[in-house]
Write a protein that holds these residues in place. Structure first.
Motif: not given
Length: 219
Positions: A157-167, A169-176, A187-194
């Motif tokens: 995919n040419a352009l994707v959006s990585v969106r992280a959520y907490d337990a 179900d709130q969006c963690l905007y700073e990890l987007g 960015p995926l490793e950064r989100a999963l590593g949080d």
């Protein structure tokens, strides 16, 4: 580091080895301001392969989660999507990545018949819940089951959006993060590593359709 030296071996064939070797050397020399997002992704893929074998710290293990086979079968059998709409049948054509199946997590080959319908995401619940248009192969396909592999439909995919959520179900905007699917590793490793992250959804950045949920593999 011998693993870094071996990265240059295929360089004469297509240049990829030379690129990855250069990126890894930047990390070793701590040249962080000069490291591009693409280089970061390459080094993360290298680290997944090298660090466990050398006794280093392992990267976050993960899996891309496709839709359930039961849902894919229901779409095909009934001709209705999750919201009662009639499934639309289309023939795949054009550039690679345009018709991503959410069950096998692979893109359709030109000429294949694809089904288009509305899918109700299981997560997140509450305020951030949303349905999503999805494509499926019209014929049965094997459900994606690989671990520590970014789904092919994300990569292409040419352009994707990585969106992280907490337990909750709130969006963690700073990890987007928005980037090319080819550069999603960092960015995926950064989100999963949080530690706050319960799961990650990867969407197409322009239309906003879900591509895949991503979850950690514990243990």
């Amino acid at each position: 580091m011998p693993e870094i030296e071996r990265l240059g071996e295929p360089a004469g064939r297509d240049g990829r080895g030379r690129f990855l070797k250069k990126a890894a050397q930047k990390f070793l020399l701590c040249e962080y301001p000069r490291i591009t997002e693409q280089e970061t992704g390459c080094v993360l893929r290298l680290a997944r392969a090298v660090l466990p074998a050398t006794g280093g710290a392992a990267m976050t293990a993960f899996r891309c989660v496709p839709i359930a086979t039961e849902i894919a079968d229901r779409f095909r059998r009934t001709g209705l999507d999750d919201n009662g709409n009639a499934i639309k049948s289309v023939e795949a054509s054009g550039a690679a990545g345009r018709f991503p199946c959410r069950h096998c997590l692979r893109c359709a080959a030109s000429g294949q018949t694809m089904l288009l319908g509305s899918y109700n995401l299981p997560w997140p619940r509450g305020i951030y819940w949303t349905p999503s248009p999805i494509f499926l192969h019209a014929e049965a396909c094997a459900r994606f089951a690989s671990e520590n592999e970014v789904a092919p439909i994300v990569r292409l995919n040419a352009l994707v959006s990585v969106r992280a959520y907490d337990a909750a179900d709130q969006c963690l905007y700073e990890l987007g993060h928005v980037c090319s699917g080819a550069d999603v590793d960092a960015p995926l490793e950064r989100a999963l590593g949080d530690a706050r992250t319960a799961f990650v959804n990867i969407h197409t950045a322009r239309p906003g359709c879900l591509l895949s949920r991503v979850e950690r593999i514990d243990g």
